[in-house]
Design a protein around this motif. Structure first.
Motif, PDB file in Angstrom:
ATOM      1  N   ALA A  50      18.960  33.644  36.813  1.00 16.90           N
ATOM      2  CA  ALA A  50      18.519  33.818  35.426  1.00 16.90           C
ATOM      3  C   ALA A  50      18.387  32.477  34.715  1.00 16.90           C
ATOM      4  O   ALA A  50      17.488  32.290  33.892  1.00 16.90           O
ATOM      5  CB  ALA A  50      19.483  34.732  34.677  1.00 16.90           C
ATOM      6  N   SER A  51      19.253  31.542  35.046  1.00 13.63           N
ATOM      7  CA  SER A  51      19.203  30.236  34.377  1.00 13.63           C
ATOM      8  C   SER A  51      17.953  29.452  34.763  1.00 13.63           C
ATOM      9  O   SER A  51      17.325  28.807  33.913  1.00 13.63           O
ATOM     10  CB  SER A  51      20.461  29.417  34.698  1.00 13.63           C
ATOM     11  N   THR A  52      17.565  29.516  36.035  1.00 15.70           N
ATOM     12  CA  THR A  52      16.357  28.794  36.437  1.00 15.70           C
ATOM     13  C   THR A  52      15.102  29.497  35.903  1.00 15.70           C
ATOM     14  O   THR A  52      14.109  28.842  35.599  1.00 15.70           O
ATOM     15  CB  THR A  52      16.288  28.673  37.970  1.00 15.70           C
ATOM     16  N   THR A  53      15.160  30.832  35.797  1.00 16.40           N
ATOM     17  CA  THR A  53      14.042  31.548  35.184  1.00 16.40           C
ATOM     18  C   THR A  53      13.878  31.116  33.729  1.00 16.40           C
ATOM     19  O   THR A  53      12.758  30.909  33.246  1.00 16.40           O
ATOM     20  CB  THR A  53      14.261  33.070  35.257  1.00 16.40           C
ATOM     21  N   THR A  98      18.600  26.541  27.016  1.00 12.86           N
ATOM     22  CA  THR A  98      18.135  27.459  28.059  1.00 12.86           C
ATOM     23  C   THR A  98      19.297  28.235  28.676  1.00 12.86           C
ATOM     24  O   THR A  98      19.218  28.714  29.803  1.00 12.86           O
ATOM     25  CB  THR A  98      17.379  26.694  29.162  1.00 12.86           C
ATOM     26  N   GLY A  99      20.383  28.355  27.915  1.00 14.86           N
ATOM     27  CA  GLY A  99      21.554  29.055  28.425  1.00 14.86           C
ATOM     28  C   GLY A  99      21.328  30.547  28.566  1.00 14.86           C
ATOM     29  O   GLY A  99      20.527  31.146  27.847  1.00 14.86           O
ATOM     30  N   ILE A 121      16.640  18.249  33.031  1.00 17.85           N
ATOM     31  CA  ILE A 121      16.968  19.671  33.148  1.00 17.85           C
ATOM     32  C   ILE A 121      18.265  19.840  33.927  1.00 17.85           C
ATOM     33  O   ILE A 121      18.396  19.334  35.049  1.00 17.85           O
ATOM     34  CB  ILE A 121      15.836  20.433  33.867  1.00 17.85           C
ATOM     35  N   SER A 122      19.211  20.556  33.350  1.00 16.19           N
ATOM     36  CA  SER A 122      20.467  20.879  34.029  1.00 16.19           C
ATOM     37  C   SER A 122      21.136  22.015  33.290  1.00 16.19           C
ATOM     38  O   SER A 122      21.376  21.901  32.073  1.00 16.19           O
ATOM     39  CB  SER A 122      21.407  19.667  34.071  1.00 16.19           C
ATOM     40  N   ASN A 123      21.443  23.097  33.966  1.00 15.70           N
ATOM     41  CA  ASN A 123      22.069  24.231  33.310  1.00 15.70           C
ATOM     42  C   ASN A 123      23.449  23.855  32.776  1.00 15.70           C
ATOM     43  O   ASN A 123      23.775  24.123  31.619  1.00 15.70           O
ATOM     44  CB  ASN A 123      22.179  25.406  34.278  1.00 15.70           C
TER      45      ASN A 123
END
Length: 335
Positions: A166-169, A151-152, A107-109
């Protein structure tokens, strides 16, 4: 250095509520956009995990790492064995957590976290399937992944568009979606969930049987139908149940007499000599009973439905084996 609270005047209530609503709206919009983008890659990710003979090894750095720990915990509690591996520690030995039977979920934005990208080639060299949650398909993580889940988000809920919000949500929600799809595909049921949570309220409700919380036969007040009312009252007082079972010569429960029955009896027979009455004359015949193998919560529902506080426990032949009352269920935290 932490700024002094007095540096800026505190915003008024309306401004605070407006900020909160704006943050929530931003996150809602991000989730809706992500839901609209879902495609066959999600299905492929589910199939990859279902085919896994080992565990899902979740990894991520910083805030994504915190999300990853939660996703690993959710997967593990819903039927998919999972653990979290810190990417920085992976370079110093923790990479040994991964076995050829596992699947890695990274996981990494940005998809460019240095500690994570450093171990991607090693993961690929092991031949382990790599799933990714990232906001950039063209990132190092996106390119290495066998399956990429997008997940962007358009922007963070942070007013400066900096803090991961918002990204972690979005990551958290995608992890929940994956867990829900997997538990459904596995036929995961509430009692399976309870076995993973034996110390929780749901576990107690779905795993605790009547025999686990009932009073045994030797602690259950019981009298024959020929016992006098005085003898029945003495048995009730000694047993501390607020009731006495009436049993026949074969040990079958044929009736019950409770504190409430005694009060009502006294009200009805103010001038009568109650001492001459027997248990068989004052008992409730055909009492409500439960089996030891029943769920305790089912016994609680029976007691609530019929507005009674005690119930007799009998075996399949109707013989008395114990008793259960409201306080027993409360002590066991079933209710």
């Amino acid at each position: 250095m932490t700024p002094s609270p007095a540096t800026h005047p505190a915003p008024d209530a309306d401004a605070l509520l407006a900020l909160a609503r704006e943050a929530l709206d931003t996150e809602i919009q991000g989730l809706q956009a992500m839901a609209d983008r879902l495609d066959t890659r999600f299905v492929q990710a589910v199939h990859t995990v279902l085919a896994c003979r080992g565990r899902v090894v979740v990894t991520g750095m910083g805030k994504s790492g915190h999300v990853g720990r939660k996703i690993a915990a959710t997967l593990a509690s819903t039927g998919t064995p999972a653990l979290f591996m810190h990417p920085a520690e992976a370079s110093h030995g923790d990479l040994g957590m991964i076995t050829p039977a596992d699947v890695v979920l990274a996981i990494s934005n940005s998809g460019e976290s240095e500690e994570l990208t450093a171990i991607l080639p090693l993961i690929k060299r092991m031949g382990v399937p790599l799933l990714a949650m990232t906001g950039r398909a063209d990132s190092s993580l996106g390119r290495h992944a066998d399956v990429m889940l997008d997940t962007g988000v358009a922007r963070e809920a942070c007013p400066h568009n900096l803090a991961p919000t918002a990204s972690t949500t979005a990551q958290m929600a995608m992890g929940d979606a994956l867990a829900v799809a997997l538990l459904s595909a596995r036929g995961f049921q509430p009692d399976d969930f309870a076995r993973s949570h034996p110390g929780g309220a749901l576990g107690r409700r779905l795993l605790t049987l009547v025999r686990d919380v009932m009073r045994p036969l030797e602690a259950t007040p019981q009298v024959p139908p020929t016992a006098t009312l005085i003898e029945t009252m003495r048995a009730m007082s000694a047993g501390g149940l607020g009731a006495a079972a009436v049993v026949d010569d074969a040990g079958a429960a044929i009736g019950i007499f409770t504190d409430g029955d005694l009060r009502r009896l006294i009200e009805r027979r103010e001038s009568a000599d109650l001492r001459q009455l027997t248990a068989g004359e004052v008992m409730h015949p055909q009492p409500r009973t439960v089996r030891p193998q029943m769920l305790a919560v089912e016994a609680a529902d029976l007691m609530e439905t019929h507005r009674i506080t005690s119930v007799l426990v009998v075996d399949d032949g109707g013989r008395l084996v114990g008793a259960l009352n409201h306080h027993d269920l409360m002590r066991a935290k079933v209710i």
